[in-house]
Design a protein around this motif. Sequence first.
Motif, PDB file in Angstrom:
ATOM      1  N   VAL A 163       1.020  -1.232  -0.052  1.00 59.51           N
ATOM      2  CA  VAL A 163       0.241   0.067   0.008  1.00 59.51           C
ATOM      3  C   VAL A 163       1.135   1.037   0.124  1.00 59.51           C
ATOM      4  CG1 VAL A 163      -2.318  -1.070   1.187  1.00 59.51           C
ATOM      5  CG2 VAL A 163      -0.387  -0.274   2.148  1.00 59.51           C
ATOM      6  N   HIS A 164       0.590   2.311  -0.460  1.00 61.72           N
ATOM      7  CA  HIS A 164       0.797   3.761  -0.752  1.00 61.72           C
ATOM      8  C   HIS A 164       0.515   4.816   0.394  1.00 61.72           C
ATOM      9  CE1 HIS A 164       3.237   6.140  -1.869  1.00 61.72           C
ATOM     10  NE2 HIS A 164       3.180   7.088  -3.388  1.00 61.72           N
ATOM     11  N   VAL A 165       0.825   4.494   2.027  1.00 61.30           N
ATOM     12  CA  VAL A 165      -0.561   5.167   2.915  1.00 61.30           C
ATOM     13  C   VAL A 165      -0.098   6.879   2.698  1.00 61.30           C
ATOM     14  CG1 VAL A 165      -0.949   3.560   3.804  1.00 61.30           C
ATOM     15  CG2 VAL A 165       0.467   4.141   4.516  1.00 61.30           C
ATOM     16  N   GLY A 166       1.321   7.193   2.176  1.00 62.08           N
ATOM     17  CA  GLY A 166       1.394   8.205   2.226  1.00 62.08           C
ATOM     18  C   GLY A 166       1.015   9.451   1.756  1.00 62.08           C
ATOM     19  N   SER A 167       0.460   9.008   1.026  1.00 65.27           N
ATOM     20  CA  SER A 167       0.535   9.712  -0.317  1.00 65.27           C
ATOM     21  C   SER A 167      -0.841  10.234  -0.843  1.00 65.27           C
ATOM     22  CB  SER A 167       0.308   8.924  -2.021  1.00 65.27           C
ATOM     23  OG  SER A 167      -0.704   9.540  -3.102  1.00 65.27           O
ATOM     24  N   GLU A 168      -1.663  11.545  -0.851  1.00 60.52           N
ATOM     25  CA  GLU A 168      -2.344  12.249  -0.515  1.00 60.52           C
ATOM     26  C   GLU A 168      -3.161  12.015  -1.844  1.00 60.52           C
ATOM     27  OE1 GLU A 168      -1.887  16.386   0.609  1.00 60.52           O
ATOM     28  OE2 GLU A 168      -1.687  15.605   2.500  1.00 60.52           O
ATOM     29  N   GLU A 170      -5.861  10.838  -4.743  1.00 60.33           N
ATOM     30  CA  GLU A 170      -6.891  10.426  -4.619  1.00 60.33           C
ATOM     31  C   GLU A 170      -6.804   9.409  -5.452  1.00 60.33           C
ATOM     32  OE1 GLU A 170      -9.744  11.102  -3.143  1.00 60.33           O
ATOM     33  OE2 GLU A 170      -8.573  13.188  -2.256  1.00 60.33           O
ATOM     34  N   ALA A 171      -5.956   8.988  -6.819  1.00 56.52           N
ATOM     35  CA  ALA A 171      -5.875   7.459  -7.310  1.00 56.52           C
ATOM     36  C   ALA A 171      -5.043   6.825  -6.588  1.00 56.52           C
ATOM     37  CB  ALA A 171      -4.720   8.059  -8.686  1.00 56.52           C
ATOM     38  N   HIS A 172      -4.419   6.874  -5.868  1.00 54.83           N
ATOM     39  CA  HIS A 172      -3.134   6.248  -4.676  1.00 54.83           C
ATOM     40  C   HIS A 172      -4.412   5.871  -3.882  1.00 54.83           C
ATOM     41  CE1 HIS A 172       0.755   7.822  -6.273  1.00 54.83           C
ATOM     42  NE2 HIS A 172      -0.140   6.982  -7.099  1.00 54.83           N
ATOM     43  N   LEU A 173      -4.938   6.705  -3.042  1.00 57.92           N
ATOM     44  CA  LEU A 173      -5.634   6.473  -2.289  1.00 57.92           C
ATOM     45  C   LEU A 173      -6.742   4.764  -2.974  1.00 57.92           C
ATOM     46  CD1 LEU A 173      -6.054   9.780  -0.325  1.00 57.92           C
ATOM     47  CD2 LEU A 173      -4.514   7.933   0.547  1.00 57.92           C
ATOM     48  N   GLU A 174      -7.262   5.376  -3.350  1.00 60.72           N
ATOM     49  CA  GLU A 174      -8.519   4.618  -3.877  1.00 60.72           C
ATOM     50  C   GLU A 174      -8.093   3.237  -4.502  1.00 60.72           C
ATOM     51  OE1 GLU A 174     -10.767   2.924  -6.593  1.00 60.72           O
ATOM     52  OE2 GLU A 174      -9.221   3.825  -7.641  1.00 60.72           O
ATOM     53  N   LEU A 175      -6.354   3.276  -4.712  1.00 59.97           N
ATOM     54  CA  LEU A 175      -5.892   1.848  -5.463  1.00 59.97           C
ATOM     55  C   LEU A 175      -5.824   1.317  -4.266  1.00 59.97           C
ATOM     56  CD1 LEU A 175      -5.766   0.047  -7.355  1.00 59.97           C
ATOM     57  CD2 LEU A 175      -3.638   1.470  -7.839  1.00 59.97           C
ATOM     58  N   ASN A 176      -5.518   1.643  -3.249  1.00 56.29           N
ATOM     59  CA  ASN A 176      -4.882   1.004  -1.824  1.00 56.29           C
ATOM     60  C   ASN A 176      -6.856   0.869  -1.100  1.00 56.29           C
ATOM     61  OD1 ASN A 176      -2.655   2.084  -0.920  1.00 56.29           O
ATOM     62  ND2 ASN A 176      -3.229   3.774  -0.401  1.00 56.29           N
ATOM     63  N   HIS A 177      -7.494   0.878  -1.132  1.00 52.82           N
ATOM     64  CA  HIS A 177      -9.153   0.611  -0.824  1.00 52.82           C
ATOM     65  C   HIS A 177      -9.655  -0.547  -1.831  1.00 52.82           C
ATOM     66  CE1 HIS A 177      -9.421   3.519   2.694  1.00 52.82           C
ATOM     67  NE2 HIS A 177      -9.431   4.060   1.562  1.00 52.82           N
ATOM     68  N   ARG A 178      -8.868  -0.678  -2.912  1.00 50.92           N
ATOM     69  CA  ARG A 178      -9.135  -1.435  -3.605  1.00 50.92           C
ATOM     70  C   ARG A 178      -8.582  -2.932  -3.349  1.00 50.92           C
ATOM     71  NH1 ARG A 178      -8.414  -0.911  -9.238  1.00 50.92           N
ATOM     72  NH2 ARG A 178      -9.109  -2.226  -9.622  1.00 50.92           N
ATOM     73  N   SER A 199       6.254   1.446   2.585  1.00 50.55           N
ATOM     74  CA  SER A 199       7.594   2.265   2.577  1.00 50.55           C
ATOM     75  C   SER A 199       7.814   3.516   3.043  1.00 50.55           C
ATOM     76  CB  SER A 199       8.604   2.112   1.922  1.00 50.55           C
ATOM     77  OG  SER A 199       8.289   2.253   0.466  1.00 50.55           O
ATOM     78  N   TYR A 200       8.011   3.640   3.622  1.00 49.88           N
ATOM     79  CA  TYR A 200       8.799   5.319   3.384  1.00 49.88           C
ATOM     80  C   TYR A 200      10.192   6.002   3.276  1.00 49.88           C
ATOM     81  CZ  TYR A 200      10.094   5.149   8.120  1.00 49.88           C
ATOM     82  OH  TYR A 200      11.025   5.222   9.249  1.00 49.88           O
ATOM     83  N   PRO A 201       9.985   7.428   2.456  1.00 49.03           N
ATOM     84  CA  PRO A 201      11.197   7.863   1.693  1.00 49.03           C
ATOM     85  C   PRO A 201      11.995   7.998   3.040  1.00 49.03           C
ATOM     86  CG  PRO A 201       9.458   9.730   1.586  1.00 49.03           C
ATOM     87  CD  PRO A 201       8.842   8.739   1.913  1.00 49.03           C
ATOM     88  N   LEU A 228       2.995   6.392   9.609  1.00 48.19           N
ATOM     89  CA  LEU A 228       2.118   5.725  11.145  1.00 48.19           C
ATOM     90  C   LEU A 228       1.081   6.063  11.115  1.00 48.19           C
ATOM     91  CD1 LEU A 228       5.217   5.020  13.591  1.00 48.19           C
ATOM     92  CD2 LEU A 228       4.347   3.066  11.833  1.00 48.19           C
ATOM     93  N   LYS A 229       0.421   6.871  10.870  1.00 47.14           N
ATOM     94  CA  LYS A 229      -0.784   7.580  11.080  1.00 47.14           C
ATOM     95  C   LYS A 229      -1.782   6.576  10.282  1.00 47.14           C
ATOM     96  CE  LYS A 229      -3.832  11.315  12.060  1.00 47.14           C
ATOM     97  NZ  LYS A 229      -3.832  13.374  12.239  1.00 47.14           N
ATOM     98  N   SER A 230      -1.150   7.137   8.627  1.00 50.44           N
ATOM     99  CA  SER A 230      -2.173   6.538   7.174  1.00 50.44           C
ATOM    100  C   SER A 230      -2.506   5.235   7.411  1.00 50.44           C
ATOM    101  CB  SER A 230      -1.134   7.315   6.658  1.00 50.44           C
ATOM    102  OG  SER A 230      -1.437   8.614   6.419  1.00 50.44           O
ATOM    103  N   MET A 231      -1.456   4.605   8.152  1.00 47.45           N
ATOM    104  CA  MET A 231      -1.845   3.007   8.045  1.00 47.45           C
ATOM    105  C   MET A 231      -2.443   2.720   9.439  1.00 47.45           C
ATOM    106  SD  MET A 231      -0.861   0.036   6.426  1.00 47.45           S
ATOM    107  CE  MET A 231       0.852  -0.274   6.131  1.00 47.45           C
ATOM    108  N   LYS A 232      -2.156   3.221  10.033  1.00 51.14           N
ATOM    109  CA  LYS A 232      -3.458   3.099  11.185  1.00 51.14           C
ATOM    110  C   LYS A 232      -4.907   3.416  10.775  1.00 51.14           C
ATOM    111  CE  LYS A 232      -4.819   4.197  16.233  1.00 51.14           C
ATOM    112  NZ  LYS A 232      -4.426   5.119  17.170  1.00 51.14           N
ATOM    113  N   ALA A 233      -5.171   4.546  10.206  1.00 53.58           N
ATOM    114  CA  ALA A 233      -6.798   4.554  10.127  1.00 53.58           C
ATOM    115  C   ALA A 233      -6.392   4.054   9.346  1.00 53.58           C
ATOM    116  CB  ALA A 233      -6.941   5.743   9.073  1.00 53.58           C
TER     117      ALA A 233
END
Length: 315
Positions: A163-168, A170-178, A199-201, A228-233
């Motif tokens: 997953v790519h949780v650090g991104s804002e 929308e396409a990345h976030l939608e793909l995370n959920h899928r 991973s984070y940079p 970590l906060k984004s992954m928790k959510a």
Amino acid sequence: MSIYNNILVVANIDAEQQPALARAMQIGKKSKSPSKITFFLAIYDFSYEMTSMLSPDERNAMRAGVIHQREQWMNEVAEPYRDDDHIELDIKVVWHNRPYEAIISEVFAKDYELVIKTTRQHDLLESVLFTPTDWHLLRKCPCAVLLVKNHDWPEKGHVVVSVHVGSENEAHLELNHRMVEQAIDLSGRLDAELHLVNSYPITPPNITVELPEFDPTIYTDSVRGHHLKSMKALRQEYGIAEEQTIVEQGLPQDVIPKAVKDLGAGLVVLGTSGRTGLSAVFLGNTAENIIDEINCDVLALKPSGYVSPLDPHGS
């Protein structure tokens, strides 16, 4: 809700065992609704096209004969799997000189949700060798593609979702959920444990030279905290335990293969590039680099709005 109920399985004409078909049946048996599996083969023999002594009708008859022989073989292979009333199993053989185009054309014609194909495995190197057809499917197939090794799925196996949780974005976030939703469905059918990996940079080493007042420790802690906060959510939204998540510093092509190896994962779920139209022939450098470094099954998902360059209705 079960997601994969209409599955296209690509036959491997060069092998007695058909792991892709076995995996499809394993997935289909655990579906909450009836499933349809099509066992598919594209064949072609250039010599038949070049036989000038034969009339068009004779060439057509020869092609039909070859197709019939392959259909008989596939029916024999599929026979042991026909004991489940929950699954409709069909056979289809087509004459086509480019297997990946035949596969993708069939996907568009029948709206398959998943394509499953066996990859080539080099036993000596214990690695997976992806064929040109594999790469074409990963890059151009409009639905999910599952590439499987020639092995049985391990009991209580592990599924890694990149997953790519650090991104804002929308396409990345939608793909995370899928990816998470489809991985949850698939993990349930394979009796596997799900793990979300992100991973984070790394802090750019030259930034402290350019900005002497910059504190790399504070910056790194801030970036890690955000991830970590984004992954928790994300995990809490799907009821996933914290110990089933990994957040590590580094490049995805380093972090994901390490997690796969450490967990002994049997499957990694990847999101491919968000490019559409003609540029969609690219899978995405990150995904390609990850695939090159792992030795397990791969499930590749396209983002919403993806347009395959082979879409008959595309521009």
